[in-house]
Design an enzyme around this catalytic site. Sequence first.
Site: not given
Ligand code: G6D
Length: 345
Positions: A80, A179, A251, A310
């Site tokens: 972000r 990803h 995350d 990532e």
């Molecule tokens: C969600 O917060 C997560 C992100 O980090 C991820 O890359 C995405 O899903 C696929 O938004």
Amino acid sequence: MIINEKEVLNFNDKKIVSYNVSFENGFEFEILNLGGVITKIVTPDKDNNFENIVVGYDDIKSYIENPSYFGAIIGRTSGRIYNGKFILEGNEFDLAKNYNPHNGHGGNKGFNKKIWDVEVIKGDNKVDFKLTTKSFDMEESFPGNLDICVNFEVKKDFEINQTYTVKTDKTTLVNLTNHTYFNLSGDLKRPVTTHNMKLDSEYILEIDETCGVTGEKINVKDTPFDFRNLHNIGDRIDSDNYQIKLGNGYDHPFLLNNTREIYLEDDISKRCMTINTSQEVVVVYSMNFTDDCVLYNKKTNQKRFGICFETQAPPIGKNMSFIENSILKKDETYIQNTSYKFFIK
Ligand code: G6D
């Protein structure tokens, strides 16, 4: 080794092509020109069963939207950008707030949506898949014309080395990653909560209730984020920790120590992998949300069926914290490496 190129879809008069290599020892890799999406990494388990260890969709058409970014190259930036805006050399840039209120993963049409040019270069016991593309000035509201190359060196001895190279004609932001969601059980048999992980990191970057980075660090000691010793992923993934609750699991950006190595294992299949990177951060994402698409195991319940590493520069947080880590100037070359090595325990 057998190399195979196949048109798998024609979308808006664009040919979606898969590029596949399979070696005599059974190791197999497959990538799409669409988003540089990795759809297959096939390795053996302890009983020599060769199975796919990445998460993917059942229907190739699902990769057009790819709401979860399965396997994709992410850019211009990863993660972000807080409030979807930044100031660079006195100029303010307003981005798409596709991760409201933030910009995420390069905006509405990031690098995961591009049709990349793919050159396949056969070598001794290895194949290079050289993906190139351009990103034009003010594309997704980012300044600068970019030339981008992501090279996947796929070696017979179960190794994949990624090299990311970018040049720009004016100062801009660049922070690329991959990803891919890994699941070492093979063909998505079990969730990754059964896996164990070791990650040489003492700090995570704090996120707030919008999942944006605040700019502060949190020491992992005595928290569910301490993977400095091998630890089961599922053990603390739903614990009563504020950061875990904000992320709905893992995350978070982990600040990597000098070893910059991540280790993942599945105790049942005995599949293991190490990730080594030149990047200073890895966002570990434990697939906490699901999209509505069907996976190739014919299931839609995707939660916790994959884990992403990532590797990247720190996401740009509140008050443009960490922006300096993503700035690329005209006379500079962005170059970063991340490698995967697969083996049996
Ligand atoms: C969600 O917060 C997560 C992100 O980090 C991820 O890359 C995405 O899903 C696929 O938004």
